[in-house]
Design an enzyme around this catalytic site. Structure first.
Site, mmCIF file in Angstrom:
data_model
loop_
_atom_site.group_PDB
_atom_site.id
_atom_site.type_symbol
_atom_site.label_atom_id
_atom_site.label_comp_id
_atom_site.label_asym_id
_atom_site.label_seq_id
_atom_site.Cartn_x
_atom_site.Cartn_y
_atom_site.Cartn_z
ATOM 1 N N CYS A 29 0.799 -1.242 0.000
ATOM 2 C CA CYS A 29 0.000 0.000 0.000
ATOM 3 C C CYS A 29 0.824 1.280 0.000
ATOM 4 C CB CYS A 29 -0.923 -0.014 1.211
ATOM 5 S SG CYS A 29 -2.057 -1.407 1.202
HETATM 6 N N1 LIG Z 1 -2.679 -6.060 2.025
HETATM 7 C C1 LIG Z 1 -3.165 -5.021 2.658
HETATM 8 O O1 LIG Z 1 -2.868 -4.802 3.809
HETATM 9 C C2 LIG Z 1 -4.131 -4.060 2.004
HETATM 10 C C3 LIG Z 1 -4.790 -3.117 2.796
HETATM 11 C C4 LIG Z 1 -5.699 -2.261 2.202
HETATM 12 C C5 LIG Z 1 -5.923 -2.335 0.837
HETATM 13 N N2 LIG Z 1 -5.266 -3.245 0.070
HETATM 14 C C6 LIG Z 1 -5.571 -3.299 -1.359
HETATM 15 O O2 LIG Z 1 -6.350 -4.469 -1.604
HETATM 16 C C7 LIG Z 1 -6.050 -5.008 -2.906
HETATM 17 C C8 LIG Z 1 -5.643 -6.472 -2.781
HETATM 18 O O3 LIG Z 1 -4.470 -6.539 -1.993
HETATM 19 P P1 LIG Z 1 -3.980 -7.904 -1.330
HETATM 20 O O4 LIG Z 1 -2.904 -7.532 -0.381
HETATM 21 O O5 LIG Z 1 -5.127 -8.698 -0.833
HETATM 22 O O6 LIG Z 1 -3.359 -8.640 -2.615
HETATM 23 P P2 LIG Z 1 -2.938 -10.186 -2.729
HETATM 24 O O7 LIG Z 1 -1.907 -10.259 -3.797
HETATM 25 O O8 LIG Z 1 -2.637 -10.739 -1.364
HETATM 26 O O9 LIG Z 1 -4.265 -10.918 -3.227
HETATM 27 C C9 LIG Z 1 -4.818 -10.709 -4.466
HETATM 28 C C10 LIG Z 1 -5.440 -12.014 -4.949
HETATM 29 O O10 LIG Z 1 -6.115 -11.748 -6.185
HETATM 30 C C11 LIG Z 1 -5.933 -12.881 -7.016
HETATM 31 N N3 LIG Z 1 -6.222 -12.487 -8.387
HETATM 32 C C12 LIG Z 1 -5.463 -11.762 -9.236
HETATM 33 N N4 LIG Z 1 -6.107 -11.584 -10.406
HETATM 34 C C13 LIG Z 1 -7.293 -12.222 -10.290
HETATM 35 C C14 LIG Z 1 -8.402 -12.402 -11.154
HETATM 36 N N5 LIG Z 1 -8.420 -11.890 -12.388
HETATM 37 N N6 LIG Z 1 -9.441 -13.120 -10.719
HETATM 38 C C15 LIG Z 1 -9.441 -13.661 -9.463
HETATM 39 N N7 LIG Z 1 -8.431 -13.520 -8.601
HETATM 40 C C16 LIG Z 1 -7.373 -12.806 -9.008
HETATM 41 C C17 LIG Z 1 -4.515 -13.310 -6.733
HETATM 42 O O11 LIG Z 1 -4.288 -14.648 -7.142
HETATM 43 C C18 LIG Z 1 -4.431 -13.112 -5.230
HETATM 44 O O12 LIG Z 1 -4.816 -14.279 -4.522
HETATM 45 C C19 LIG Z 1 -4.975 -4.104 -3.473
HETATM 46 O O13 LIG Z 1 -5.563 -3.113 -4.260
HETATM 47 C C20 LIG Z 1 -4.368 -3.458 -2.251
HETATM 48 O O14 LIG Z 1 -3.788 -2.192 -2.538
HETATM 49 C C21 LIG Z 1 -4.375 -4.128 0.624
#
Ligand SMILES: NC(=O)c1ccc[n+]([C@@H]2O[C@H](COP(=O)([O-])OP(=O)(O)OC[C@H]3O[C@@H](n4cnc5c(N)ncnc54)[C@H](O)[C@@H]3O)[C@@H](O)[C@H]2O)c1
Length: 453
Positions: free
Chosen positions: A291
């Site tokens: 982030c």
């Molecule tokens: N990790 C955090 O602490 C956090 C906090 C707030 C916001 N966010 C935001 O949330 C979003 C996700 O972050 P995250 O940390 O969970 O990412 P992550 O990489 O842990 O998880 C994303 C998941 O999406 C899957 N994916 C990718 N393309 C796909 C598709 N076309 N169809 C289905 N699944 C698909 C991946 O395989 C993965 O399992 C981002 O935009 C991030 O900026 C993250």
């Protein structure tokens, strides 16, 4: 048997009733650090949940009751499975959902520009299965305009029924709903329960705001409606830019304090006693995670479209991204005090996760630090309770295996990059020749071996 009375209700009232009755079917797309805990929250509230992910390994692990996120025990997955949760890569199941929540990655590409390919791919995969009256909510962090200009447009164009995203008070039987609601989780922070983090929601239409609000009210204690998806997108960016800029400020002040012989940690602690107008941020070896190092640049990129330069973001980026290099020069000068060169010295890096007590090394400053130490000729080893190996990622290829902490004296320098609470810092200082501390993890330990940086 469908309730005949309910079947006569207008389509939105039917959905609202299903949400209230916990029978609304919810699909969570992207079962990572954000999507999986969100799916589990809905599952705890007895909603029927389907998780969608393109990663067959994750789908298989979940369906056999396993977890791949350290802080989510397998027992929680097994409980959700028993309550009906299942995972799939099959997008045809989208048709059966009432609500689709998208939590896919939003990284930067190699030119540090927004990479919306995951959001686009998800929209293209969902669109063929859209039905009237469904709601699609984007949770991924992104620049203002993405929900309306990217997600809704792809869904509009690619669904076979010619449905349109509701933007006003159109006939609900010819539309679907679209909203944005940012994820605000702080991994590793157990001081606030997830349901106590207010949920900001901006719908593309009044109906979308109302339905999204009703849905989130069933798992969060407070929903904060805003006037549009763009306002909700900007809210999330403001929160993360606020962190990024303030961390840069304390990082810069730390560099000055080091030169002036003042302990920045003592100063922050004293300033924190002010009961108003001051919020403590702490210096460190550089930003990490999906982030804070990434999201602000989504806005600076978008701002260029408006002939606007976001100078605070650029400056904060410059200060924060210089921190890993500051750490490496601090290690070199600390070794120099013992008449040793960095080139050829053995350095043990403690902590590769980007912050304390989590199993996430995305954008971790440790990775840059290790690469830079190696580039300057150091023999680098690492230890991290959360990572037995560090292989290859988008921007690194280290192929390292964890070194145990049983012979610290063999290292010319032990470098604390991540202050995991599992470490016994007193023992580490006692057994090491030299400790460089980027996190004030050795606070309260008096030893000439410790160098703060
Ligand atoms: N990790 C955090 O602490 C956090 C906090 C707030 C916001 N966010 C935001 O949330 C979003 C996700 O972050 P995250 O940390 O969970 O990412 P992550 O990489 O842990 O998880 C994303 C998941 O999406 C899957 N994916 C990718 N393309 C796909 C598709 N076309 N169809 C289905 N699944 C698909 C991946 O395989 C993965 O399992 C981002 O935009 C991030 O900026 C993250």
């Amino acid at each position: 048997m469908p309730d005949p009375k309910r079947a006569q209700l207008p389509i939105l009232e039917q959905l609202r009733a299903r949400i209230e009755g916990r029978t609304a079917k919810i699909g969570v797309v992207g079962l990572g650090y954000v999507g999986l805990p969100l799916a589990l929250l809905f599952s705890e509230q007895r909603f029927p949940i389907t998780g969608f992910d393109i990663d067959a390994g994750k789908v298989g692990a979940l369906n056999s009751g396993g977890s791949y996120i350290y802080r989510i025990p397998a027992t929680e997955i097994a409980a959700a499975r028993a309550a009906g949760f299942s995972a799939t890569s099959d997008y045809t199941q989208v048709a059966a959902m009432d609500a689709i929540l998208i939590c896919v990655p939003t990284p930067l590409n190699e030119y540090r520009e927004p990479d919306l390919s995951y959001i686009r791919a998800t929209a293209e995969a969902v669109a063929p299965h859209l039905r009237a009256g469904q709601i699609v909510i984007l949770e991924s962090t992104t620049y203002p305009g993405t929900t309306e200009e990217v997600l809704a447009l792809i869904l509009d164009a690619r669904n076979p029924g010619g449905l349109k995203a509701a933007r006003g008070d159109e006939d609900p039987s010819a539309t679907f709903m679209v909203a944005f609601s940012p994820e605000r989780e702080d991994p590793g922070n157990d001081t606030v329960a997830r349901r106590d983090i207010p949920k900001v929601v901006g719908g593309l239409s009044r109906s979308a705001s109302e339905i999204a609000g009703a849905l989130y009210r069933s798992i969060f204690n407070r929903v904060v409606p805003v006037s549009s998806p763009a306002a909700a997108e900007m809210t999330k960016l403001l929160e993360n830019i606020y962190r990024c800029v303030n961390i840069a400020l304390v990082n810069e002040l730390k560099l000055l304090c080091l030169r002036m012989g003042i302990d920045i940690w003592e100063v922050i602690q004293a300033a924190s006693t002010k009961p108003f107008g001051f919020h403590a941020f702490y210096p460190g070896p550089g930003l990490g995670g999906h982030c804070i190092p990434v999201d602000p640049f989504y806005l600076s990129w978008k701002a260029k479209e408006f002939d606007f330069h976001t100078r605070f973001i650029e400056l904060a980026g410059e200060v924060n991204s210089a921190m890993p290099y500051h750490v490496v020069s601090s290690v070199a000068s600390a070794l120099n005090q013992s008449k040793k060169a960095l080139n050829g010295s053995r350095v043990l890096v403690l902590g590769v996760a980007y912050k304390r007590d989590i199993d996430d090394l995305r954008e971790s400053p440790s990775l840059t630090i290790i690469e830079e130490l190696q580039r300057q000729g150091a023999a680098v080893a690492y230890n991290d309770p959360y990572f037995a190996t560090v292989g290859q990622g988008r921007k690194y290829n280290l192929q390292m295996t964890r070194t145990p902490l049983d012979n610290l004296a063999q290292f010319d320098c032990v470098l604390i990059v991540t202050d995991h609470s599992d470490y016994d810092y007193r023992r580490i200082v006692e057994e090491s020749q030299l400790v460089v501390d980027t996190r004030n993890a050795t606070k309260g330990i008096l030893s000439k071996k410790i160098v703060h940086c």
